[in-house]
Design a protein around this motif. Structure first.
Motif, PDB file in Angstrom:
ATOM      1  N   GLU A   1      38.129  -6.261  27.500  1.00  0.00           N
ATOM      2  CA  GLU A   1      37.048  -6.932  28.213  1.00  0.00           C
ATOM      3  C   GLU A   1      36.083  -5.912  28.810  1.00  0.00           C
ATOM      4  N   LYS A   2      36.599  -4.795  29.316  1.00  0.00           N
ATOM      5  CA  LYS A   2      35.719  -3.741  29.831  1.00  0.00           C
ATOM      6  C   LYS A   2      34.837  -3.165  28.729  1.00  0.00           C
ATOM      7  N   VAL A   3      35.409  -3.037  27.521  1.00  0.00           N
ATOM      8  CA  VAL A   3      34.626  -2.517  26.401  1.00  0.00           C
ATOM      9  C   VAL A   3      33.509  -3.486  26.043  1.00  0.00           C
ATOM     10  N   ARG A   4      33.844  -4.759  25.951  1.00  0.00           N
ATOM     11  CA  ARG A   4      32.848  -5.758  25.547  1.00  0.00           C
ATOM     12  C   ARG A   4      31.734  -5.884  26.578  1.00  0.00           C
ATOM     13  N   GLN A   5      32.074  -5.732  27.850  1.00  0.00           N
ATOM     14  CA  GLN A   5      31.064  -5.834  28.901  1.00  0.00           C
ATOM     15  C   GLN A   5      30.237  -4.568  29.052  1.00  0.00           C
ATOM     16  N   GLY A   6      30.632  -3.493  28.370  1.00  0.00           N
ATOM     17  CA  GLY A   6      29.877  -2.252  28.449  1.00  0.00           C
ATOM     18  C   GLY A   6      30.231  -1.378  29.624  1.00  0.00           C
ATOM     19  N   THR A   7      31.295  -1.716  30.359  1.00  0.00           N
ATOM     20  CA  THR A   7      31.699  -0.884  31.493  1.00  0.00           C
ATOM     21  C   THR A   7      32.652   0.223  31.082  1.00  0.00           C
ATOM     22  N   LEU A   8      33.149   0.181  29.855  1.00  0.00           N
ATOM     23  CA  LEU A   8      34.001   1.237  29.315  1.00  0.00           C
ATOM     24  C   LEU A   8      33.328   1.792  28.077  1.00  0.00           C
ATOM     25  N   GLN A   9      33.002   3.086  28.117  1.00  0.00           N
ATOM     26  CA  GLN A   9      32.227   3.668  27.020  1.00  0.00           C
ATOM     27  C   GLN A   9      33.107   4.100  25.855  1.00  0.00           C
ATOM     28  N   TYR A  10      34.246   4.701  26.133  1.00  0.00           N
ATOM     29  CA  TYR A  10      35.096   5.243  25.068  1.00  0.00           C
ATOM     30  C   TYR A  10      36.472   4.592  25.099  1.00  0.00           C
ATOM     31  N   LEU A  11      36.849   3.992  23.978  1.00  0.00           N
ATOM     32  CA  LEU A  11      38.158   3.383  23.824  1.00  0.00           C
ATOM     33  C   LEU A  11      38.994   4.246  22.891  1.00  0.00           C
ATOM     34  N   VAL A  12      40.169   4.682  23.344  1.00  0.00           N
ATOM     35  CA  VAL A  12      41.099   5.459  22.524  1.00  0.00           C
ATOM     36  C   VAL A  12      42.205   4.501  22.097  1.00  0.00           C
ATOM     37  N   ALA A  13      42.453   4.376  20.795  1.00  0.00           N
ATOM     38  CA  ALA A  13      43.339   3.320  20.332  1.00  0.00           C
ATOM     39  C   ALA A  13      44.096   3.718  19.083  1.00  0.00           C
ATOM     40  N   THR A  14      45.219   3.021  18.866  1.00  0.00           N
ATOM     41  CA  THR A  14      45.953   3.108  17.595  1.00  0.00           C
ATOM     42  C   THR A  14      45.484   1.982  16.691  1.00  0.00           C
ATOM     43  N   ASP A  15      45.879   2.045  15.433  1.00  0.00           N
ATOM     44  CA  ASP A  15      45.502   1.002  14.480  1.00  0.00           C
ATOM     45  C   ASP A  15      46.067  -0.356  14.876  1.00  0.00           C
ATOM     46  N   VAL A  16      47.326  -0.396  15.303  1.00  0.00           N
ATOM     47  CA  VAL A  16      47.972  -1.670  15.614  1.00  0.00           C
ATOM     48  C   VAL A  16      47.248  -2.374  16.744  1.00  0.00           C
ATOM     49  N   ALA A  17      46.906  -1.634  17.799  1.00  0.00           N
ATOM     50  CA  ALA A  17      46.273  -2.252  18.963  1.00  0.00           C
ATOM     51  C   ALA A  17      44.816  -2.602  18.701  1.00  0.00           C
ATOM     52  N   ALA A  18      44.170  -1.914  17.754  1.00  0.00           N
ATOM     53  CA  ALA A  18      42.727  -2.074  17.590  1.00  0.00           C
ATOM     54  C   ALA A  18      42.357  -3.107  16.540  1.00  0.00           C
ATOM     55  N   ARG A  19      43.291  -3.671  15.822  1.00  0.00           N
ATOM     56  CA  ARG A  19      42.940  -4.624  14.771  1.00  0.00           C
ATOM     57  C   ARG A  19      42.267  -5.856  15.371  1.00  0.00           C
ATOM     58  N   GLY A  20      41.209  -6.279  14.684  1.00  0.00           N
ATOM     59  CA  GLY A  20      40.493  -7.472  15.116  1.00  0.00           C
ATOM     60  C   GLY A  20      39.461  -7.238  16.197  1.00  0.00           C
ATOM     61  N   ILE A  21      39.305  -5.994  16.650  1.00  0.00           N
ATOM     62  CA  ILE A  21      38.312  -5.711  17.689  1.00  0.00           C
ATOM     63  C   ILE A  21      36.913  -5.807  17.096  1.00  0.00           C
ATOM     64  N   ASP A  22      36.036  -6.510  17.759  1.00  0.00           N
ATOM     65  CA  ASP A  22      34.635  -6.594  17.337  1.00  0.00           C
ATOM     66  C   ASP A  22      33.767  -6.277  18.546  1.00  0.00           C
ATOM     67  N   ILE A  23      33.295  -5.027  18.605  1.00  0.00           N
ATOM     68  CA  ILE A  23      32.509  -4.566  19.744  1.00  0.00           C
ATOM     69  C   ILE A  23      31.045  -4.479  19.324  1.00  0.00           C
ATOM     70  N   PRO A  24      30.151  -5.222  19.970  1.00  0.00           N
ATOM     71  CA  PRO A  24      28.741  -5.158  19.590  1.00  0.00           C
ATOM     72  C   PRO A  24      28.152  -3.786  19.879  1.00  0.00           C
ATOM     73  N   ALA A  25      27.246  -3.353  18.992  1.00  0.00           N
ATOM     74  CA  ALA A  25      26.500  -2.101  19.172  1.00  0.00           C
ATOM     75  C   ALA A  25      27.399  -0.881  19.274  1.00  0.00           C
ATOM     76  N   LEU A  26      28.536  -0.891  18.551  1.00  0.00           N
ATOM     77  CA  LEU A  26      29.409   0.283  18.522  1.00  0.00           C
ATOM     78  C   LEU A  26      28.773   1.323  17.611  1.00  0.00           C
ATOM     79  N   SER A  27      28.364   2.440  18.181  1.00  0.00           N
ATOM     80  CA  SER A  27      27.587   3.408  17.397  1.00  0.00           C
ATOM     81  C   SER A  27      28.458   4.415  16.660  1.00  0.00           C
ATOM     82  N   HIS A  28      29.642   4.744  17.211  1.00  0.00           N
ATOM     83  CA  HIS A  28      30.452   5.812  16.630  1.00  0.00           C
ATOM     84  C   HIS A  28      31.927   5.415  16.557  1.00  0.00           C
TER      85      HIS A  28
END
Length: 571
Positions: free
Chosen positions: A319-346
């Motif tokens: 939720e912090k990522v989607r709201q733009g209050t968290l700039q960098y998310l560090v994740a594994t493949d299992v936890a990150a599946r299905g994530i759709d973050i708007p305007a993800l540049s990198h």
């Protein structure tokens, strides 16, 4: 015209390009639907041919051949082409036909990200305009105002400048943009990465309603498309790509580093790339926690997401990522599946995935919904071989990226910090400037060279200089958590239709302080942003002094308590 810049024009095979397009054999070209035929040097008007002769051009560069017809026709256009491809000549040559030498007032404004580029454009313009009566002036920060003010008083038709210093001259009433017919953004992606967006929006208030606007950028990620939507009306898109990413594509890069240097290399890349938002993928939850801790230790807005977190904790991080209050998310493949973050540049791969399919899954987090994106993999020698096998399997064009050096990082961070300091100083009231002036002598003493202390190694910085550096680093850390290019985290708007920014002067009656993006700052760090001493600065404009009277109770602008706000900039 296309409805929006995000609507991709049709691909034009290089072989179908007109014969005038020398050097297009290995260039992929995308042109607007209502495209204009390219031109050769012999097709130009005599005055333009003479200018090319003065510059020693034997023929036009591909981007010049294709873009000049649109610029000469006065059509708003966005041009994508790599650095060093001849974009400067693209927008300078048409000025010979569009500007009036008899009118001693700025008629063209070129905004650039750095003082070095401003000087380079000024030199090229001086050559092309020699003997025509059209003069050019470069205005940029880091130097005194007198020489620039003298040139502006003498009357020049073309202004080339960094947004921060251009805004400074506007606020000092030493620059009038009322006669501007052509607005150019050169290297728009770099200007936004430095943090110039608030200044560019402020400058827009001083521009006439009717003008021709063109935008040049090596890439067109969402924040650049947003800029086009706010300054242009239904612009055309012309894209030239020489094995490089252009609109709505993902760029796949890799950086070869030693295994023990990956954490430092990642931090350097984050500083030089300055992503609006990013995911850093790791293969293990241990690495997720380690990398997230490293980034947090450097002051970044970062958090980890792995399988060992509770579901509620995962949702809170996302939720912090989607709201733009968290700039960098560090994740594994299992936890990150299905994530759709708007305007993800990198997307950063701290290590290559353990299977081929995971690479596509990771890379697919960016470049969504027609946006551009960048995937950067950190690899050692053996991992590079595995990454190249993945690239061959999926027919992905990999490009090697040199690991940034400490000097690269210092230059990138300093440029962004300078925009913050100068913008803060511009935002001070008269009383606040008097308060800051108390520390000017201390700042000068801290920056003054000192004799080496006993036992000090050669090249080691003295204590006073490190004290000043500490204050600058504190300011830098304060701004790290505001990494987005725009205050909102929503998707970039379509650039088709009339932009709201075309209100031009109509918005001036509301005052220019409403969009000011910095809260007051004080102390030696702020004093360092001045041009020498406080005596060199002019008093604040009369309107600003009147408006400051309402803040004696300690209120900030707009009646709210003073607080830090998103970046504004000056070079």
């Amino acid at each position: 015209m296309p409805d929006s810049p995000s609507s991709l024009p049709e691909e034009v095979p290089a072989g179908s390009a007109p014969p005038a397009h020398d050097g297009l054999a290995d260039v992929s070209v995308s042109e607007p639907e209502n495209s204009l035929p390219g031109v050769a040097l012999a097709d130009l008007a005599p005055a333009l041919q003479a200018a090319c002769a003065r510059a020693g051009w034997q023929q036009l560069m591909p981007v010049q051949s294709l873009a000049l017809p649109y610029l000469l026709a006065g059509r708003d256009i966005m041009v994508q082409s790599r650095t060093g491809s001849g974009k400067t000549g693209c927008y300078l040559l048409p000025m010979l036909a569009a500007l009036s030498p008899e009118l001693r007032a700025p008629q063209a404004l070129v905004l650039v990200p750095t003082r070095e580029l401003a000087l380079q454009v000024e030199r090229e313009a001086a050559t092309l305009f020699a003997g025509t009566g059209i003069d050019v002036c470069a205005i940029y920060g880091g130097v005194g105002y007198k020489k620039q003010m003298d040139a502006l008083r003498a009357g020049v038709q073309v202004i080339v400048g960094t947004p921060g210093r251009v805004l400074d001259h506007l606020l000092r009433h030493t620059l009038d943009l009322g006669q501007v017919r052509l607005l150019v953004f050169d290297e728009a992606d770099r200007m936004l990465s430095i943090g110039f967006y608030p200044d560019m929006k402020e400058i827009q208030r001083y521009l006439p309603d009717r003008r021709h606007t063109c935008l040049f950028s090596a890439t067109y990620p969402p924040h650049v498309l947003r800029l086009a939507a706010e300054f242009m009306t239904e612009p055309d898109m012309l894209s030239l790509s020489r094995r490089e990413v252009h609109v709505a594509e993902v760029q796949h890069l890799f950086c070869e580093v030693k295994p023990m240097d990956k954490d430092r290399a990642l931090v350097r890349l984050l500083e030089t790339e300055n992503p609006a938002s990013a995911i850093i993928f790791c293969n293990t939850k241990a690495n997720v926690h380690y990398v997230a801790g490293v980034l947090q230790g450097f002051g970044y807005s970062a958090d980890g997401l792995s399988a060992d977190l509770t579901q509620s904790r995962r949702e809170a991080v996302l939720e912090k990522v989607r709201q733009g209050t968290l700039q960098y998310l560090v994740a594994t493949d299992v936890a990150a599946r299905g994530i759709d973050i708007p305007a993800l540049s990198h997307v950063f791969l701290y290590e290559p995935p353990e299977d081929h399919e995971s690479y596509i899954h990771r890379a697919g987090r960016t470049g969504r919904a027609g946006s551009a994106g960048t995937v950067i993999s950190l690899v050692d020698v053996m991992q590079r071989m595995e990454l190249e096998r993945i690239a061959r399997h999926y027919k992905i064009a990999l490009t090697e990226l040199a690991a940034p050096t400490d000097a690269d990082v210092a230059q990138a961070a300093s440029a962004r910090l300078m925009t913050v300091l100068e913008a803060r100083y511009r935002g001070l009231t008269g009383l606040e400037r008097m308060r800051v002036a108390r520390y000017a002598d201390l700042a000068r003493d801290l920056a003054r060279p000192q004799e080496p202390a006993p036992g000090q190694a050669e090249g080691e910085e003295n204590d006073n200089l490190l004290l000043l550096a500490m204050l600058l680093d504190a300011c830098h850390q304060e701004r790290l958590r505001e990494g987005r290019f725009f205050p909102d985290a929503g998707p970039a708007p379509e650039a088709g239709g009339t932009s709201g920014g075309r209100a031009g002067r109509g918005g001036r009656s509301r005052g220019r302080r409403g969009s000011r993006a910095e809260a007051p700052a004080s102390g030696p760090a702020a004093a360092q942003a001045t041009e020498g001493s406080a005596a060199e600065e002019r008093p604040a404009p009369r309107k600003r002094r009147r408006r400051s009277r309402g803040r004696r109770s300690g209120e900030g602008r707009d009646g709210a308590p003073a607080a830090a706000a998103p970046d504004a900039g000056g070079d």
